[in-house]
Design an enzyme around this catalytic site. Structure first.
Site, short mmCIF file in Angstrom:
data_model
loop_
_atom_site.label_atom_id
_atom_site.label_comp_id
_atom_site.label_asym_id
_atom_site.label_seq_id
_atom_site.Cartn_x
_atom_site.Cartn_y
_atom_site.Cartn_z
N ASP A 164 101.92 -116.83 -50.69
CA ASP A 164 103.00 -117.44 -49.91
C ASP A 164 103.70 -116.40 -49.02
O ASP A 164 103.29 -115.24 -48.95
CB ASP A 164 103.98 -118.12 -50.87
CG ASP A 164 104.56 -119.41 -50.31
OD1 ASP A 164 104.66 -119.55 -49.08
OD2 ASP A 164 104.94 -120.28 -51.13
N GLU A 197 100.91 -119.08 -45.05
CA GLU A 197 101.71 -118.31 -44.09
C GLU A 197 102.48 -119.22 -43.14
O GLU A 197 103.16 -118.74 -42.24
CB GLU A 197 100.73 -117.37 -43.35
CG GLU A 197 101.30 -116.29 -42.51
CD GLU A 197 101.27 -116.63 -41.04
OE1 GLU A 197 101.51 -115.72 -40.23
OE2 GLU A 197 101.01 -117.79 -40.69
N TRP A 198 102.38 -120.54 -43.38
CA TRP A 198 103.17 -121.57 -42.70
C TRP A 198 102.83 -121.73 -41.23
O TRP A 198 103.62 -122.30 -40.45
CB TRP A 198 104.68 -121.31 -42.84
CG TRP A 198 105.16 -121.00 -44.20
CD1 TRP A 198 104.58 -121.35 -45.38
CD2 TRP A 198 106.34 -120.27 -44.54
NE1 TRP A 198 105.31 -120.89 -46.43
CE2 TRP A 198 106.41 -120.22 -45.95
CE3 TRP A 198 107.35 -119.66 -43.79
CZ2 TRP A 198 107.44 -119.59 -46.62
CZ3 TRP A 198 108.38 -119.03 -44.47
CH2 TRP A 198 108.42 -118.99 -45.86
N GLY A 199 101.67 -121.23 -40.79
CA GLY A 199 101.30 -121.39 -39.39
C GLY A 199 102.05 -120.48 -38.44
O GLY A 199 102.07 -120.71 -37.23
N ASP A 219 105.47 -127.11 -44.94
CA ASP A 219 105.08 -127.93 -46.08
C ASP A 219 104.96 -129.41 -45.71
O ASP A 219 105.74 -129.93 -44.90
CB ASP A 219 106.10 -127.82 -47.20
CG ASP A 219 106.06 -126.47 -47.89
OD1 ASP A 219 106.87 -126.29 -48.81
OD2 ASP A 219 105.24 -125.61 -47.52
#
Length: 534
Positions: A164, A197-199, A219
């Site tokens: 994460d 890495e959430w984009g 998310d």
């Protein structure tokens, strides 16, 4: 998995949606980076992760029971291999040697003991960490401890790491993720590297050289709006995906509260986009309807196709989307997806979806298993928020004249002439599939559904057309009340009434038991009105 303390997730997502993806579409982008050469994830990973359904309530018991269920339900045989532990599995402090310590209350046998159990089931274990000083829930992170933690994971028998992005201290993305990549490699153990890495930092442009999959957005949650937003972002990035390196639009919310139609769309779209299929629901309590989605091997085969191409969007006018995905044997998978709330007809052509010129094409509906042919046009009425998914090849075919059981999605039981009786007026119900003649349905060119080798027909009682009309067995007579339409959306409607073949009360769990009668009912998108040819 969770918002960064340095930049709100909503700001990141909005910036990406407004500026980055349009820029990719309009101006192009650098070629996909050379893939990480670890030999893993040659097709998108499949499995389970506990976070969406349980949050911090993870435990050894949950992981082991889920492993048991993957085996007993047949999902393991369908390809679901990874049982992944998310955040909150560890103690709040490292030990005196600086090592991560499992929470012994949650994991009394440690991660190594849990891994041994999962491996004993022929499955693989995943673990969670963050590329920062702490995880998103506040447990010790791996920043500046990469090799030490990778060594722990390897010694415990971990097969998959979800890494994460919380509490990252502003250290550059690639620096943090490359450090863990190199640490995992140094252990000598094959560990799939999933970058959550959430984009951010256009991860798709460099992710293939660092990890096996990378999150392309923030998310997901169990709503159609969330799923749709993530789909819009992820579908634009097909050029970056391929064997060993996948765009990850987050875990599946199938079974967590969307409608059956919306759940089926998510599973269709994720499979068409060659996305990881990681179940985010409590599979131990999944309904037959939910399992009919997770367990559809024809759709899974599209996701797992070894050619490794992510599906691309051919058209999207007015929220009526056409996606196409080339497959390794020369077939093409096509998804017709309706973003709108009302039903609409979506059309395309064989040429537009990349099929070679041919005089005819065979269309296999991957949810209903109904086979049909076309000379080139591909069209279907698609319910609001729904999808129709085909596997298409040159040639021809038809379900007319063939005999199959008809399997209900809400029950995983078969349409059945009660008690094996043949008399006119026999109740039509659902029953455990047995292969008997009272469950062998022949589809005729006249639109009849015949049982017992074609001697008796499915019949709407006394030509009635109101909701609640019972369905029974009757001598075939050519009447309008014995004519049925197998629709692309998986429903079966009576030609005379326009109503759907419905498992009475089957929208509730108690309505899917052996012996439940079939009736006509207004079409409503419920799983108890969905059928497939077995």
């Amino acid at each position: 998995m969770h918002p960064s303390p340095y930049l709100p997730r909503t700001v990141v997502a909005a910036a990406l949606a407004l500026f980055l993806v349009p820029a990719l579409v309009l101006f192009g982008a650098a070629p996909r980076a050379h893939a990480l050469d670890n030999g893993l994830a040659r097709t998108p990973p499949m499995g389970f992760n506990d976070w969406n359904a349980f949050g911090c309530d993870v435990s050894e018991q949950l992981i082991e029971q889920t492993a048991d269920y993957l085996v007993s339900s047949g999902l393991k045989d369908a390809g679901y291999a990874y049982v992944n532990i998310d955040d909150c599995w560890m103690a709040s402090q490292r030990d005196s040697g600086g090592n991560l310590v499992p929470d012994r209350t949650k994991f009394p046998d440690g991660i190594s003991g849990t891994a041994a159990y999962v491996h004993g089931k022929g499955l693989k274990l995943g673990i969670y960490e963050s590329a920062g000083t702490a995880t998103c829930a506040g447990y010790p992170g791996s920043l500046n401890h990469e090799q030490q933690d990778a060594n722990s994971f390897a010694s415990w028998g971990v097969d998959y790491l979800k890494y994460d992005n919380c509490n990252n201290q502003g250290v550059p993305w690639q620096q943090r993720y490359n450090a863990m990549r190199d640490a995992l490699h140094s252990t000598g153990r094959p560990i799939v590297f999933s970058m959550c890495e959430w984009g951010e930092d256009s991860v798709w442009t460099w992710g293939a050289a660092t990890g096996n999959l990378w999150r392309t957005t923030g998310d997901i949650n169990a709503s159609f709006g969330s799923m749709l937003s993530i789909y819009h972002s992820n579908v634009q990035l097909a050029r970056y995906a391929g064997p060993g390196a996948w765009n990850d639009p987050d875990m599946l919310e199938v079974g967590n509260g969307m409608s059956f139609t919306e759940d089926r769309s998510e599973f269709s779209l994720w499979s068409e986009m060659a996305a990881p299929l990681i179940a985010g629901t409590d599979l131990r309590k999944a309904t037959p309807a939910t399992l009919s989605l997770y367990g559809n091997r024809s759709v899974i085969a599209v996701d797992q196709d070894p050619l490794g191409k992510q599906g691309t969007q051919v058209s999207s006018s007015g929220g009526l989307d056409v996606l196409t995905k080339p497959l390794s044997n020369g077939d093409v998978s096509v998804v017709l997806f309706n973003e709108n709330s009302s039903a609409a007809t979506i059309s395309t052509t064989a040429a537009a979806v990349g099929l070679p010129a041919a005089s005819s094409y065979k269309l296999t509906n991957l949810w209903s298993n109904v086979v049909s042919s076309t000379s080139g046009g591909i069209s279907a009425s698609v319910p609001g928020h729904g999808s129709v998914m085909y596997r298409i090849s040159a040639g021809s075919g038809s379900s007319t004249g063939t005999t199959h059981p008809l399997v209900g999605a809400s029950s995983h039981r078969c349409l059945d002439a009660a008690g094996g009786a043949t008399a006119a007026g026999t109740k039509i119900d659902i029953w455990d599939c047995s292969g008997g003649g009272n469950q062998a349905v022949t589809v005729t060119a006249a639109g009849e559904l015949r049982l017992y080798g074609g001697t008796q027909c499915l019949d709407a009682y006394d030509n009635q057309t109101a909701s609640g009309t019972k369905v029974e067995l009757w001598t075939c007579n050519g009447g309008a009340n014995q004519k049925w339409q197998l629709n692309p959306n998986g429903t079966i409607t009576g030609n005379q009434s326009g109503l759907c073949l419905d498992v009475t009360g089957g929208d509730q769990a108690a309505g899917n038991v052996n012996g439940t009668a079939l009736e006509l009912w207004s079409c409503n998108g419920g799983a108890n009105q969905q059928w497939s040819l077995g």
